[in-house]
Design a protein around this motif. Structure first.
Motif, mmCIF file in Angstrom:
data_model
loop_
_atom_site.group_PDB
_atom_site.id
_atom_site.type_symbol
_atom_site.label_atom_id
_atom_site.label_comp_id
_atom_site.label_asym_id
_atom_site.label_seq_id
_atom_site.Cartn_x
_atom_site.Cartn_y
_atom_site.Cartn_z
ATOM 1 N N GLY A 210 0.757 -1.486 0.120
ATOM 2 C CA GLY A 210 -0.258 -0.353 -0.429
ATOM 3 C C GLY A 210 0.597 1.111 0.042
ATOM 4 O O GLY A 210 0.878 2.329 -0.909
ATOM 5 N N ARG A 211 1.711 1.082 0.831
ATOM 6 C CA ARG A 211 2.715 2.226 0.737
ATOM 7 C C ARG A 211 3.200 2.365 -0.226
ATOM 8 O O ARG A 211 4.082 3.551 -0.944
ATOM 9 C CB ARG A 211 3.692 2.505 1.955
ATOM 10 N N LEU A 212 3.567 1.450 -1.045
ATOM 11 C CA LEU A 212 5.050 1.410 -1.957
ATOM 12 C C LEU A 212 3.760 2.160 -3.216
ATOM 13 O O LEU A 212 4.303 2.265 -4.033
ATOM 14 C CB LEU A 212 4.961 -0.514 -2.236
ATOM 15 N N ARG A 213 3.020 1.659 -3.002
ATOM 16 C CA ARG A 213 1.854 2.356 -4.504
ATOM 17 C C ARG A 213 1.675 3.921 -4.051
ATOM 18 O O ARG A 213 1.466 4.433 -5.350
ATOM 19 C CB ARG A 213 0.370 1.922 -4.597
ATOM 20 N N GLN A 214 1.433 4.272 -3.435
ATOM 21 C CA GLN A 214 1.509 5.767 -2.295
ATOM 22 C C GLN A 214 2.890 6.139 -2.941
ATOM 23 O O GLN A 214 2.230 7.702 -3.216
ATOM 24 C CB GLN A 214 0.946 5.527 -1.424
ATOM 25 N N MET A 215 3.332 5.473 -2.491
ATOM 26 C CA MET A 215 4.600 6.425 -2.624
ATOM 27 C C MET A 215 5.290 6.884 -4.769
ATOM 28 O O MET A 215 5.399 7.692 -4.916
ATOM 29 C CB MET A 215 6.103 5.494 -2.312
ATOM 30 N N ILE A 216 5.106 5.762 -4.936
ATOM 31 C CA ILE A 216 4.681 6.361 -6.868
ATOM 32 C C ILE A 216 3.937 6.337 -7.062
ATOM 33 O O ILE A 216 3.821 7.551 -8.133
ATOM 34 C CB ILE A 216 4.520 4.267 -7.832
ATOM 35 N N ASN A 217 2.685 6.740 -6.494
ATOM 36 C CA ASN A 217 1.721 7.524 -7.278
ATOM 37 C C ASN A 217 2.850 9.085 -6.972
ATOM 38 O O ASN A 217 1.748 10.548 -7.004
ATOM 39 C CB ASN A 217 0.158 7.696 -6.154
ATOM 40 N N ASP A 218 2.542 9.715 -5.581
ATOM 41 C CA ASP A 218 3.154 10.839 -5.243
ATOM 42 C C ASP A 218 4.367 11.549 -5.875
ATOM 43 O O ASP A 218 4.229 12.338 -6.520
ATOM 44 C CB ASP A 218 3.792 10.510 -4.061
ATOM 45 N N ALA A 219 5.038 10.244 -6.162
ATOM 46 C CA ALA A 219 6.638 10.950 -7.252
ATOM 47 C C ALA A 219 5.536 10.674 -8.879
ATOM 48 O O ALA A 219 6.125 12.571 -9.232
ATOM 49 C CB ALA A 219 7.241 9.427 -6.812
ATOM 50 N N GLU A 220 4.748 10.624 -9.072
ATOM 51 C CA GLU A 220 4.643 10.435 -10.551
ATOM 52 C C GLU A 220 3.556 11.893 -10.662
ATOM 53 O O GLU A 220 3.491 12.428 -11.403
ATOM 54 C CB GLU A 220 3.727 9.182 -10.778
ATOM 55 N N GLU A 221 2.761 12.391 -9.377
ATOM 56 C CA GLU A 221 2.104 13.277 -9.205
ATOM 57 C C GLU A 221 2.964 14.519 -9.706
ATOM 58 O O GLU A 221 2.342 15.717 -9.302
ATOM 59 C CB GLU A 221 1.044 13.488 -8.177
ATOM 60 N N ASP A 222 4.429 14.276 -8.670
ATOM 61 C CA ASP A 222 5.663 15.731 -8.952
ATOM 62 C C ASP A 222 6.097 16.379 -10.362
ATOM 63 O O ASP A 222 5.375 15.520 -11.448
ATOM 64 C CB ASP A 222 6.699 15.000 -8.138
ATOM 65 N N TYR A 223 6.154 17.361 -10.408
ATOM 66 C CA TYR A 223 7.169 17.123 -11.806
ATOM 67 C C TYR A 223 8.056 17.336 -12.127
ATOM 68 O O TYR A 223 8.990 16.571 -10.789
ATOM 69 C CB TYR A 223 7.157 19.170 -11.637
ATOM 70 N N ALA A 224 8.013 16.769 -13.333
ATOM 71 C CA ALA A 224 9.302 15.568 -14.223
ATOM 72 C C ALA A 224 9.594 15.543 -15.390
ATOM 73 O O ALA A 224 7.828 16.142 -15.856
ATOM 74 C CB ALA A 224 9.822 14.130 -13.348
ATOM 75 N N ARG A 225 10.373 15.322 -16.055
ATOM 76 C CA ARG A 225 10.282 15.234 -17.889
ATOM 77 C C ARG A 225 9.060 13.550 -17.920
ATOM 78 O O ARG A 225 9.034 12.719 -16.841
ATOM 79 C CB ARG A 225 11.508 14.691 -18.158
ATOM 80 N N PRO A 226 8.981 13.587 -18.377
ATOM 81 C CA PRO A 226 7.881 12.387 -18.916
ATOM 82 C C PRO A 226 8.406 10.811 -19.185
ATOM 83 O O PRO A 226 7.649 10.193 -18.100
ATOM 84 C CB PRO A 226 6.910 13.479 -20.250
ATOM 85 N N ILE A 227 9.749 11.063 -19.590
ATOM 86 C CA ILE A 227 10.551 10.178 -19.919
ATOM 87 C C ILE A 227 10.783 9.611 -18.356
ATOM 88 O O ILE A 227 11.120 8.127 -17.935
ATOM 89 C CB ILE A 227 11.917 9.856 -20.505
ATOM 90 N N THR A 228 11.302 10.652 -16.912
ATOM 91 C CA THR A 228 11.546 10.078 -15.653
ATOM 92 C C THR A 228 10.358 9.230 -15.407
ATOM 93 O O THR A 228 10.604 8.794 -14.613
ATOM 94 C CB THR A 228 12.247 11.854 -15.098
ATOM 95 N N ARG A 229 9.103 9.934 -15.940
ATOM 96 C CA ARG A 229 8.279 9.497 -14.779
ATOM 97 C C ARG A 229 7.729 7.734 -15.530
ATOM 98 O O ARG A 229 7.413 6.601 -14.523
ATOM 99 C CB ARG A 229 6.597 10.186 -15.087
ATOM 100 N N LEU A 230 7.828 7.800 -16.476
ATOM 101 C CA LEU A 230 7.914 6.682 -17.208
ATOM 102 C C LEU A 230 8.850 5.496 -16.499
ATOM 103 O O LEU A 230 9.090 4.318 -16.250
ATOM 104 C CB LEU A 230 7.834 7.156 -19.338
ATOM 105 N N ALA A 231 9.995 5.875 -16.912
ATOM 106 C CA ALA A 231 10.529 5.219 -16.508
ATOM 107 C C ALA A 231 11.051 4.925 -14.781
ATOM 108 O O ALA A 231 11.214 3.345 -14.529
ATOM 109 C CB ALA A 231 12.293 6.081 -16.363
#
Length: 446
Positions: A210-231
């Motif tokens: 559960g915390r792992l999913r939340q962490m991924i979601n938090d990171a993907e909602e942050d500002y970043a290059r699209p390829i960084t999120r996809l990586a």
């Protein structure tokens, strides 16, 4: 001399009148029945009057104490009315000098000495972890227990190193405030001694699903290059080493249009000594779940025309920075709590726990094989790296279904802002692929 009984008995009259006490203190009873404390005094040859408040909010005892304090100021050659006004102004100014206001001033003053990405990280850590709790409080009134409360809230989510870094930043804000004369001491200075010690040895990783999913979601909602999120998404799905993601090449992927897509990571790119890198049949085989192929579909319009899946923003022939994914996790608030390499520990822990309850024989060994671990009893060159490929694919699907259950599709990640201001990457975001798109067949060189 006045008494409480005499004051309570005083009734309103047609005109205001005074009830006098000692040393020129008196109670002014007004026609509407209100009773006001007043005090007459002389300063610099002028007669003045000072108000002490309304009875009964200010009692007789309190009114006399206020008078005595004012008389003490007169003995020091100070005008009590001026001192009172200055104190009010000081209190108002202290209220204006909230921790957030001073912290932003400190950051603006200090950021020129930092790299831009570090300056953003510093401010974001304060905005995320400190301002919501103490940002609106006057900095001069903050105490060590109140600051510790904010730091403990960071510790409670497991971000031990982040808590220590934030304490240092809070302390720096207080040093700035002391230099400006708006704070007298640094209540955060000694708090490092009561924070939890850093964990030694293993790299930090979140191993609760559960915390792992939340962490991924938090990171993907942050500002970043699209390829960084996809990586980040592909790294989480495949549990390969971060350097294997960074150096991934389109030619390494097979059967992306078919039922059994595969990522064949050449032995030369795998961790190990020269013998491993030159080993025949030493390629690491990564069966891809549907969710991993969806990441590749979202990525293809961005980088499919080049050799690398995740190129540098400045140099398309070079891999993305080795720190890009780590910085994204840090900005999302997981510094010291989860690192890119931590997805391997998360995959191992969660899937081994699942295997104990629901798995088949040899699943634990197969999970190690998926992580490119060689059993100690096996000789490197004699190890069958293609073994159990069908079961590995099944486990990859189980892992992906668990991990991505609550996360948005990869195409959403492409259209999120690349910068804090809401801007997108300097490169134009291409249109999504048509439903009938098929990956071109690319053959692995060599």
């Amino acid at each position: 001399m006045l008494s409480d009984a005499k004051i309570r008995a005083a009734k309103a009259r047609d005109k205001a009148y005074k009830l006098t006490d000692s040393h020129r203190l008196y109670l002014l009873v007004k026609p509407n029945g209100s009773k006001l404390w007043k005090w007459n005094y002389a300063y610099d040859g002028k007669q003045k009057t000072m108000a002490f408040g309304i009875y009964p909010m200010v009692s007789l005892v309190n009114a006399r104490a206020k008078r005595d304090d004012a008389r003490a100021l007169l003995d020091e050659g100070k005008d009590p009315s001026v001192v009172k006004k200055l104190r009010i102004e000081a209190n108002l100014e202290a209220g204006r000098n909230t921790f957030e206001r001073v912290a932003r001033e400190w950051h603006e003053n200090a950021k020129a000495q930092w790299a831009a990405i570090h300056a953003d990280d510093v401010l974001r850590s304060l905005e995320r972890d400190v301002f919501p709790l103490i940002g609106d409080l006057p900095i001069s009134e903050l105490t060590a227990p109140k600051i510790l409360e904010a730091l403990k809230s960071i510790e409670d989510r497991g971000a031990i190193e982040t808590a220590k870094r934030v304490r240092q930043r809070i302390s720096a804000v207080f040093v700035h405030a002391i230099a400006k004369g708006i704070a007298e001491k640094d209540p955060a200075e000694k708090l490092g001694a009561v924070l939890k010690p850093l964990r030694k040895g293993r790299q930090p990783a979140i191993t609760d699903l559960g915390r792992l999913r939340q962490m991924i979601n938090d990171a993907e909602e942050d500002y970043a290059r699209p390829i960084t999120r996809l990586a980040l998404r592909l790294l989480a799905l495949t549990a390969v080493r971060p350097n294997e993601i960074r150096g991934a090449r389109w030619e390494e992927f097979e059967n992306l249009n078919d039922a059994e897509p595969l990522w064949r990571i050449p032995a030369a790119r795998m961790k190990g000594d020269v013998e491993r890198k030159n080993e025949i049949g030493g390629d690491h085989l990564v069966p891809l779940a549907r969710q991993s192929v969806e990441v590749l579909r979202a990525l293809w319009p961005l980088t499919g025309s080049g050799a690398l899946l995740f190129p540098s923003n400045r140099h398309g022939h070079r891999p993305m920075s080795e720190n890009a994914i780590g910085y994204l996790l840090n900005r999302a608030g997981y510094h010291g709590h989860h690192v890119p390499h931590g997805f391997r520990a998360a995959f191992s822990t969660i899937m081994n726990e699942w295997a104990e309850r629901n798995g088949k024989k040899h699943d634990r060994q197969i999970i190690d094989l998926m992580l490119a671990h060689v059993p100690k009893e096996k000789v490197e060159g004699a190890y069958n790296r293609a073994a159990y490929l069908e079961r590995r694919r099944e486990l990859a699907v189980i892992w992906a279904d668990k991990l991505i259950a609550t996360l948005p599709p990869p195409t959403v990640l492409v259209h999120r802002p690349a910068k804090k201001t809401g801007e997108f990457s300097r490169r134009r975001v291409p249109a999504e692929l048509p439903d009938d798109f098929r990956f071109p067949q690319v053959t692995l060189a060599g």
